[in-house]
Design a protein around this motif. Structure first.
Motif, mmCIF file in Angstrom:
data_model
loop_
_atom_site.group_PDB
_atom_site.id
_atom_site.type_symbol
_atom_site.label_atom_id
_atom_site.label_comp_id
_atom_site.label_asym_id
_atom_site.label_seq_id
_atom_site.Cartn_x
_atom_site.Cartn_y
_atom_site.Cartn_z
ATOM 1 N N TRP A 161 0.818 -1.216 0.000
ATOM 2 C CA TRP A 161 0.000 0.000 0.000
ATOM 3 C C TRP A 161 0.852 1.266 0.000
ATOM 4 C CZ3 TRP A 161 -4.637 -0.125 -1.808
ATOM 5 C CH2 TRP A 161 -5.294 -1.352 -1.837
ATOM 6 N N ALA A 196 -3.053 -3.690 -6.640
ATOM 7 C CA ALA A 196 -2.705 -3.595 -5.207
ATOM 8 C C ALA A 196 -3.583 -4.526 -4.380
ATOM 9 C CB ALA A 196 -2.859 -2.157 -4.726
ATOM 10 N N THR A 208 -4.928 0.150 -8.580
ATOM 11 C CA THR A 208 -5.632 -0.237 -7.348
ATOM 12 C C THR A 208 -6.027 -1.715 -7.382
ATOM 13 O OG1 THR A 208 -6.476 2.013 -7.261
ATOM 14 C CG2 THR A 208 -7.540 0.410 -5.843
ATOM 15 N N TRP A 268 1.626 1.490 -3.643
ATOM 16 C CA TRP A 268 0.398 1.957 -4.304
ATOM 17 C C TRP A 268 0.222 3.474 -4.119
ATOM 18 C CZ3 TRP A 268 -3.905 4.205 -1.916
ATOM 19 C CH2 TRP A 268 -5.024 4.397 -2.754
#
Lengths: 156, 283
Positions: A71, B23, B20, A74
């Motif tokens: 994350w 991810a 996303t 990301w």
């Protein structure tokens, strides 16, 4: 990139009894840098591999570092245009929230999935130290690229 | 070229999963790895393989400390060394006397057990191990030692220091092992109060504390009592010192709250002893 990630792994595996858990995470800092500067090369596969190597070296549950790192990568890729617009200090002010959120997610998921509670609360200070270290980290990792930029043109 | 022909489509126009989505997929993989490792212990071969690959990095990280230790050794104060030597000689004499007494007691015990027809007690050997580092994992109280399955270490073995029990080997890799400290929240050690013979289970409580619970029979314990391993689990040897009762609270509960402070609570060990059962010692 690979050399810097290996060096960061070695740094994270140094025994550091004076800051056992709350010290900065060199691997996470380096992954953040490369996610900002070379997003096409910093994929989630590489993130998983590096994080699992770190977990093995530390004797932690496999996958827990990856959860935070994924994350962070990301976020760094998502907001790289905005973050890179600032200088290193401004970047650190943005990234500290990313690191804190990722580490909090890691704690929550490990608690929910594995059932382990956090035993060293100093760990929650790690994002702060990482933010303080970011300008230096950024300068060191950027240095070879600056050096290449000022090389004479006849050198390839 | 036809529309949708991915092989002929220029690289820059190909569409892949969004950032996303990727991810979330990677997160699923990470969570699956966590569950497989922590709950089912399915990834031991992967961990063993990667640990061998990571070992040079760990060694590289420890190199400055090794150099520092070497420098410290070469610049050591001669007077301090002489004092330490004298103290060690005194300790050797004291320990020699204790070893003779222990050996005599052991022989007598073996003879009595043979007379009563009991099976002989299993032997234990001490395998010295060097602490490589404390695990920086915020979820655990573990240390990593430089002995692994290649040296005959197995999960479950007791690990001790000079004054008594430190913890238990909980994960073994070819070259290193992880030792979970007895103060870890998930550690349970069957113990006996040496003065009264009362048996119970010692629960780790974190932060260097232990609590005596699950006592069989009547409670008979007081502050200052020594607690040793009972050996009932078949993992720890009998009579290994664990700690001392420092607080007994009779606060109206059915059972008193008994807190034990471990003898070995420093968590700054450099050398430890792994108590290896005879049949597991490597040739």
């Amino acid at each position: 990139m690979i050399v810097t990630l290996l060096a960061a792994l070695a740094l994270d595996l140094i025994p550091r009894p004076w800051m056992a858990v709350w010290g900065p995470e060199a691997t996470l800092l380096t992954l953040t840098f490369w996610a900002l500067r070379a997003p096409a090369w910093t994929g989630f596969g590489l993130t998983l591999l590096v994080s699992i190597a770190l977990d093995v070296g530390r004797g932690a549950v496999l996958g827990q570092t990856a959860l935070a790192a994924i994350w962070v990568v990301w976020g760094a890729q998502k907001w790289r245009s905005r973050v890179l617009w600032f200088g290193p200090l401004g970047q650190a002010a943005h990234l500290v929230w990313l690191w804190a959120g990722a580490l909090a997610l890691q704690v929550a998921v490990r608690w929910l999935v594995v059932g382990d509670g956090i035993v060293a609360y100093g760990y929650l200070l790690a994002p702060l130290w990482m933010a303080l270290l970011w300008p230096l980290w950024y300068a060191v990792l950027l240095w070879p690229q600056r050096w290449r930029a000022v090389m004479p043109k006849h050198r390839v | 070229m036809t529309v949708g022909d991915s092989a002929a489509t220029p690289l820059s126009f190909r569409r892949s999963l969004s950032l996303t989505t990727r991810a979330w997929l990677a997160t699923l993989v990470a969570v699956a790895v966590m569950v497989a490792d922590a709950r089912f212990d399915w990834l031991t071969p992967l961990r063993d393989g990667v640990s061998v690959l990571v070992r040079p990095l760990v060694a590289a990280g420890q190199w400055p400390f090794r150099v520092w230790e070497m420098l410290e050794r070469t610049t050591i104060d001669v007077v301090a060394l002489q004092k330490e030597n004298a103290e060690l000689r005194r300790q050797v004499l004291t320990l020699s006397a204790q070893i003779w007494e222990g050996a005599a007691a052991r022989r007598e015990n073996d003879r009595l057990r043979a007379l009563l027809g009991f099976a002989p007690m299993p032997g234990t050997r001490l395998l010295p191990a060097q602490v490589l580092y404390d695990s920086p994992d915020p979820f655990s109280r573990r240390i990593v030692i430089d002995r692994g399955s290649n040296h005959g270490i197995q999960p479950g073995l007791a690990v001790a220091a000079a004054k008594g029990l430190v913890g238990q080997v909980t994960r073994v890799q070819p070259l290193v092992s992880e030792v979970t400290l007895m103060t870890h929240e998930r550690m349970r050690i069957p113990v006996t109060v040496a003065r009264t013979g009362m048996r119970g289970i010692l629960w780790g409580r974190g932060e260097g504390a232990l609590q005596l619970r699950d006592v069989l029979g009547e409670w008979s314990v007081a502050e200052g009592d020594e607690v040793v391993t009972s050996g009932l689990d078949g993992l720890f040897p009998t009579g290994l010192p664990v700690g001392r009762v420092t607080r007994v609270e009779h606060g109206g509960q059915v059972e008193p709250l008994v807190f034990v402070t471990p003898f070995e609570a420093g968590e700054r060990w450099r050398q430890l002893l792994v108590l290896v059962r005879d049949e597991t010692v490597a040739p």
